[in-house]
Design a protein around this motif. Structure first.
Motif, PDB file in Angstrom:
ATOM      1  N   LEU A  92      85.931  59.335  49.775  1.00  0.00           N
ATOM      2  CA  LEU A  92      87.189  58.670  49.466  1.00  0.00           C
ATOM      3  C   LEU A  92      87.207  58.412  47.974  1.00  0.00           C
ATOM      4  O   LEU A  92      86.316  57.729  47.448  1.00  0.00           O
ATOM      5  CB  LEU A  92      87.312  57.344  50.234  1.00  0.00           C
ATOM      6  N   ASP A  93      88.180  58.976  47.285  1.00  0.00           N
ATOM      7  CA  ASP A  93      88.370  58.727  45.853  1.00  0.00           C
ATOM      8  C   ASP A  93      89.518  57.729  45.720  1.00  0.00           C
ATOM      9  O   ASP A  93      90.688  58.092  45.876  1.00  0.00           O
ATOM     10  CB  ASP A  93      88.687  60.029  45.116  1.00  0.00           C
ATOM     11  N   TRP A  94      89.153  56.464  45.453  1.00  0.00           N
ATOM     12  CA  TRP A  94      90.145  55.401  45.316  1.00  0.00           C
ATOM     13  C   TRP A  94      90.544  55.305  43.854  1.00  0.00           C
ATOM     14  O   TRP A  94      89.716  55.017  42.997  1.00  0.00           O
ATOM     15  CB  TRP A  94      89.577  54.079  45.825  1.00  0.00           C
ATOM     16  N   ARG A  95      91.803  55.621  43.580  1.00  0.00           N
ATOM     17  CA  ARG A  95      92.340  55.587  42.219  1.00  0.00           C
ATOM     18  C   ARG A  95      91.411  56.305  41.234  1.00  0.00           C
ATOM     19  O   ARG A  95      90.939  55.726  40.256  1.00  0.00           O
ATOM     20  CB  ARG A  95      92.590  54.162  41.773  1.00  0.00           C
ATOM     21  N   PRO A  96      91.127  57.581  41.478  1.00  0.00           N
ATOM     22  CA  PRO A  96      90.157  58.302  40.647  1.00  0.00           C
ATOM     23  C   PRO A  96      90.605  58.423  39.188  1.00  0.00           C
ATOM     24  O   PRO A  96      91.806  58.411  38.883  1.00  0.00           O
ATOM     25  CB  PRO A  96      90.080  59.682  41.309  1.00  0.00           C
ATOM     26  N   THR A  97      89.628  58.551  38.319  1.00  0.00           N
ATOM     27  CA  THR A  97      89.898  58.630  36.876  1.00  0.00           C
ATOM     28  C   THR A  97      90.162  60.056  36.408  1.00  0.00           C
ATOM     29  O   THR A  97      90.353  60.278  35.213  1.00  0.00           O
ATOM     30  CB  THR A  97      88.720  58.041  36.077  1.00  0.00           C
ATOM     31  N   ARG A  98      90.174  61.000  37.359  1.00  0.00           N
ATOM     32  CA  ARG A  98      90.485  62.394  37.034  1.00  0.00           C
ATOM     33  C   ARG A  98      91.454  62.942  38.073  1.00  0.00           C
ATOM     34  O   ARG A  98      91.447  62.519  39.219  1.00  0.00           O
ATOM     35  CB  ARG A  98      89.233  63.259  37.053  1.00  0.00           C
ATOM     36  N   ALA A  99      92.226  63.924  37.659  1.00  0.00           N
ATOM     37  CA  ALA A  99      93.116  64.614  38.587  1.00  0.00           C
ATOM     38  C   ALA A  99      92.293  65.549  39.475  1.00  0.00           C
ATOM     39  O   ALA A  99      91.147  65.868  39.166  1.00  0.00           O
ATOM     40  CB  ALA A  99      94.161  65.406  37.813  1.00  0.00           C
TER      41      ALA A  99
END
Length: 183
Positions: A92-99
């Motif tokens: 799960l990537d919560w509000r990730p810092t990369r696209a």
């Protein structure tokens, strides 16, 4: 896993993902350096008991960068039997810092789907199956699914990941704010 080969069978992956899990040998959050970006990150990792047994190399991990506490990754991994590599079972990537842009494996409705930086999404290895061989594709999970609505905070994201993975003792994970000098 097959006899010394570096692949994971679909039945084993389903068992590891769907079975009831208990986090064991729970320790504190730790500092780590991200080799790719040369930035500091904080990590919580612990072994996982699955259906009452502790299989070799199954881990639950949470990572975040202290410069961006409103972003985190929650992940269930299992070690491959050879080398220092792992299979990501769920992330799960919560509000990730990369696209992120999906590849062309997995459900057709998600092929090429693009997620902008900060757009929460999750990945599951069961979307990366080679049906004719009954195994999970090698490489990391590449096909993500959108999460809507997004989570308001870290605790909601953690609760979602633990519910999805059937982790029964998430309350034993030390809170990020209790880590003193790490923050």
């Amino acid at each position: 896993m097959s006899n010394g080969e570096m692949w994971l069978g679909v039945d084993e992956a389903k068992f590891l993902i769907e079975s009831e899990k208990t986090l064991v040998e729970i320790g504190p959050w730790k500092r780590a350096e991200n080799r790719e970006t040369r930035s500091e990150r904080h990590i919580f990792e612990t072994r996982v008991a699955v259906a009452g047994t502790i299989p070799r190399g199954v881990w639950f991990r949470i990572t975040f960068q202290p410069s961006d506490i409103d972003s985190a990754t929650f992940q269930l991994d299992c070690d491959k039997p050879v080398g220092r590599t792992k299979h990501t079972l769920y992330r799960l990537d919560w509000r990730p810092t990369r696209a992120h842009t999906n590849g062309y494996h997995g459900p057709a409705e998600f092929h090429g789907l693009h997620f902008v930086m900060g757009q929460t999404h999750d990945h599951i290895c069961l979307d990366h199956v080679i049906e004719s061989e009954g195994r999970i594709r090698s490489g990391d999970v590449q096909c993500a699914r959108p999460i809507n609505p997004d989570f308001e905070n870290f605790d909601e994201a953690l609760a979602f990941a633990c519910a999805k993975l059937n982790i029964v003792n998430r309350d034993n994970i030390p809170p990020r704010s209790a880590q003193g000098s790490l923050f």
